[in-house]
Write a protein that holds these residues in place. Structure first.
Motif, mmCIF file in Angstrom:
data_model
loop_
_atom_site.group_PDB
_atom_site.id
_atom_site.type_symbol
_atom_site.label_atom_id
_atom_site.label_comp_id
_atom_site.label_asym_id
_atom_site.label_seq_id
_atom_site.Cartn_x
_atom_site.Cartn_y
_atom_site.Cartn_z
ATOM 1 N N MET A 44 -7.177 12.042 1.115
ATOM 2 C CA MET A 44 -6.246 10.922 1.225
ATOM 3 C C MET A 44 -6.578 9.860 0.178
ATOM 4 N N SER A 99 -8.352 3.759 -3.833
ATOM 5 C CA SER A 99 -9.473 4.057 -2.948
ATOM 6 C C SER A 99 -10.430 5.042 -3.612
ATOM 7 N N MET A 119 0.816 -1.225 0.000
ATOM 8 C CA MET A 119 0.000 0.000 0.000
ATOM 9 C C MET A 119 0.845 1.269 0.000
ATOM 10 N N THR A 155 -5.354 6.005 -1.320
ATOM 11 C CA THR A 155 -4.565 4.790 -1.104
ATOM 12 C C THR A 155 -4.584 3.961 -2.376
ATOM 13 N N SER A 184 -3.365 0.233 -3.600
ATOM 14 C CA SER A 184 -2.919 -1.021 -3.000
ATOM 15 C C SER A 184 -2.849 -2.134 -4.033
ATOM 16 N N THR A 186 -0.158 5.428 0.641
ATOM 17 C CA THR A 186 -1.208 6.393 0.965
ATOM 18 C C THR A 186 -0.602 7.786 0.960
ATOM 19 N N TYR A 187 -1.314 8.722 0.356
ATOM 20 C CA TYR A 187 -0.833 10.094 0.247
ATOM 21 C C TYR A 187 -2.026 11.036 0.126
ATOM 22 N N ARG A 188 -1.777 12.322 0.341
ATOM 23 C CA ARG A 188 -2.818 13.330 0.159
ATOM 24 C C ARG A 188 -2.768 13.792 -1.302
#
Length: 131
Positions: free
Chosen positions: A113, A106, A56, A115, A117, A58-60
């Motif tokens: 945010m 996501s 994964m 994600t 994956s 995840t970032y803004r």
């Protein structure tokens, strides 16, 4: 916009095809995430903090401030959600297909945010933790 995004995503075809071949040889599907984040100048120049865990990233989403200002000036009415749904997701879907690795993005979150994956890697890590 989505059609343009899919066509644009193919500009990465040579690099992604090569990564896909490496993944097929060594089975390390997490390399797909590396290919679309660490190996692209756009990602690491646009995105500040990145949280990584096995399978994964995840970032803004990085566009909010600029979009807010350009909307205020009346230049457009584009939102980060639209960019996410019509640009980011189609790109990653194409890249996923080219590399032969399932990647999931996501849904849009109001806090920005995102994600990305590789479900197979995430599931394998979870299984190993249970064993």
């Amino acid at each position: 916009l989505e059609e343009v995004a899919r066509a644009d995503a193919m500009t990465q075809f040579p690099m992604l095809k090569r990564v896909g071949q490496v993944i097929q040889m060594n089975g390390k599907k997490e390399l797909a995430l590396v290919a679309i984040t660490d190996q692209t100048t756009c990602f690491f120049q646009l995105v500040g903090k990145v949280d990584r865990s096995p399978g994964m990233v995840t970032y803004r989403a990085p566009y909010g401030h600029v979009l807010e200002q350009t909307r205020r000036m009346g230049m457009h009415d584009l939102t980060e959600k639209e960019i996410h749904e019509q640009w980011t997701i189609p790109h990653i879907e194409v890249w996923s297909e080219v590399m032969g690795v399932e990647m999931v993005v996501s849904d849009w979150q109001e806090d920005g945010m995102v994600t990305i994956s590789v479900p197979e890697v995430v599931e394998a890590v979870a299984q190993n933790a249970l064993n």
